[in-house]
Design a protein around this motif. Structure first.
Motif, PDB file in Angstrom:
ATOM      1  N   THR A 128       0.839  -1.193   0.000  1.00  0.00           N
ATOM      2  CA  THR A 128       0.000   0.000   0.000  1.00  0.00           C
ATOM      3  C   THR A 128       0.873   1.241   0.000  1.00  0.00           C
ATOM      4  OG1 THR A 128      -1.806   1.145   1.153  1.00  0.00           O
ATOM      5  CG2 THR A 128      -0.139   0.121   2.525  1.00  0.00           C
ATOM      6  N   ASN A 129       0.295   2.337  -0.451  1.00  0.00           N
ATOM      7  CA  ASN A 129       0.912   3.644  -0.283  1.00  0.00           C
ATOM      8  C   ASN A 129       0.493   4.234   1.054  1.00  0.00           C
ATOM      9  OD1 ASN A 129       2.303   3.995  -2.815  1.00  0.00           O
ATOM     10  ND2 ASN A 129       0.322   4.273  -3.788  1.00  0.00           N
ATOM     11  N   PHE A 149      -0.274   7.991   2.514  1.00  0.00           N
ATOM     12  CA  PHE A 149      -0.473   9.329   1.974  1.00  0.00           C
ATOM     13  C   PHE A 149      -1.187  10.218   2.982  1.00  0.00           C
ATOM     14  CE2 PHE A 149      -3.840   6.486   0.609  1.00  0.00           C
ATOM     15  CZ  PHE A 149      -5.006   7.175   0.890  1.00  0.00           C
ATOM     16  N   THR A 181      -0.677  13.672  -0.794  1.00  0.00           N
ATOM     17  CA  THR A 181       0.773  13.554  -0.905  1.00  0.00           C
ATOM     18  C   THR A 181       1.230  12.176  -0.453  1.00  0.00           C
ATOM     19  OG1 THR A 181       1.051  15.917  -0.440  1.00  0.00           O
ATOM     20  CG2 THR A 181       2.992  14.521  -0.193  1.00  0.00           C
ATOM     21  N   ILE A 182       1.911  11.428  -1.330  1.00  0.00           N
ATOM     22  CA  ILE A 182       2.434  10.109  -0.964  1.00  0.00           C
ATOM     23  C   ILE A 182       3.702  10.307  -0.142  1.00  0.00           C
ATOM     24  CG2 ILE A 182       3.378   7.939  -1.819  1.00  0.00           C
ATOM     25  CD1 ILE A 182       1.557   8.200  -4.242  1.00  0.00           C
ATOM     26  N   ARG A 193       5.565   4.005   1.578  1.00  0.00           N
ATOM     27  CA  ARG A 193       4.976   2.784   1.047  1.00  0.00           C
ATOM     28  C   ARG A 193       5.295   1.638   1.991  1.00  0.00           C
ATOM     29  NH1 ARG A 193       6.824   3.962  -5.208  1.00  0.00           N
ATOM     30  NH2 ARG A 193       4.890   4.976  -5.852  1.00  0.00           N
TER      31      ARG A 193
END
Length: 232
Positions: free
Chosen positions: A168-169, A171, A176-177, A180
């Protein structure tokens, strides 16, 4: 007659009598610390914790946002590896799927978990430490299609040996990421191995990354032990 002060060496304190059971003083302290923390969490409640930590969260999110900007979309990864005996990966992940519906179980795994709540859109809002910074971020979809970015990751392990994979990311609320996660599990003769990889913006620095690897070790060990205890 006074004896010489043994100040040249380290000081060590050993429990030799008193309480019953095999636990150490460190075990006693951990029990009481967890009990006190659980009480404060319960008394404050989720919103109370968010109100109490609002300024810290603003500062922590600003750090992550700036780190993502300064890193230009590049991330540095690190991996914590845990080996478990007496439980299979599928059993643990089945337990985790249920546990993610119970915020109390999620919070109990790590002292620096403050909020872990499922949102209506399927994301999970997490308030926890990233290094010394208290941050509020979201976990995206853990489904297979969310792993597209990890296909070329050097940390990706062979499917035959690690068939249980999730990615998954991380954020912020503005999209904004800021990180991870790639977690991979594979059975062994005695149990299973967990490969827990986190990616943080490169400019965060090695110290922040290393602290999150320690964070992983604490939370996943506690979740695995809780899964085993629930299995009976």
């Amino acid at each position: 007659m006074m004896t010489e002060n043994p100040a040249a060496g380290p000081v060590d304190v050993t429990l030799t009598a008193g309480p019953t059971g095999p636990e150490s003083i460190d075990d006693f302290e951990l029990f009481y610390a967890r009990r006190a923390l659980s009480r404060f969490r319960a008394r404050l409640g989720r919103q109370g914790l968010l109100d109490l930590l609002a300024a810290d969260i603003d500062e922590g999110n600003a750090f992550l946002r700036a780190s993502a900007r300064d890193s230009g979309g590049t991330f540095t990864g690190g991996t914590t590896v845990l080996r478990t005996r007496g439980l299979r990966a599928g059993e643990f992940l089945s337990w985790m799927n249920t546990a993610f519906a119970d915020e109390n179980v999620l919070l109990a795994a790590q002292p620096e978990h403050y909020v872990m709540v499922n949102e209506a859109d399927g994301t999970v809002n997490v308030v926890e430490n990233i290094g010394p910074h208290i941050c509020s971020f979201y976990l995206g979809d853990w489904a297979a299609e969310a792993m597209a970015w990890s296909a070329d990751a050097p940390e990706l392990l062979p499917q035959a040996e690690f068939p249980y994979k999730k990615a998954t990311n991380l954020f912020l609320a503005d999209g904004t990421i800021v990180g991870r996660v790639l977690i991979q599990f594979g059975d062994t003769e005695e149990g299973f191995t967990s490969n827990l990889t986190v990616y943080l913006p490169t400019s965060c620095g090695d110290d922040v990354l290393d602290h999150h690897l320690r964070h992983f070790a604490v939370e996943f060990r506690n979740w695995i032990l809780a899964a085993a205890a629930d299995r009976g």
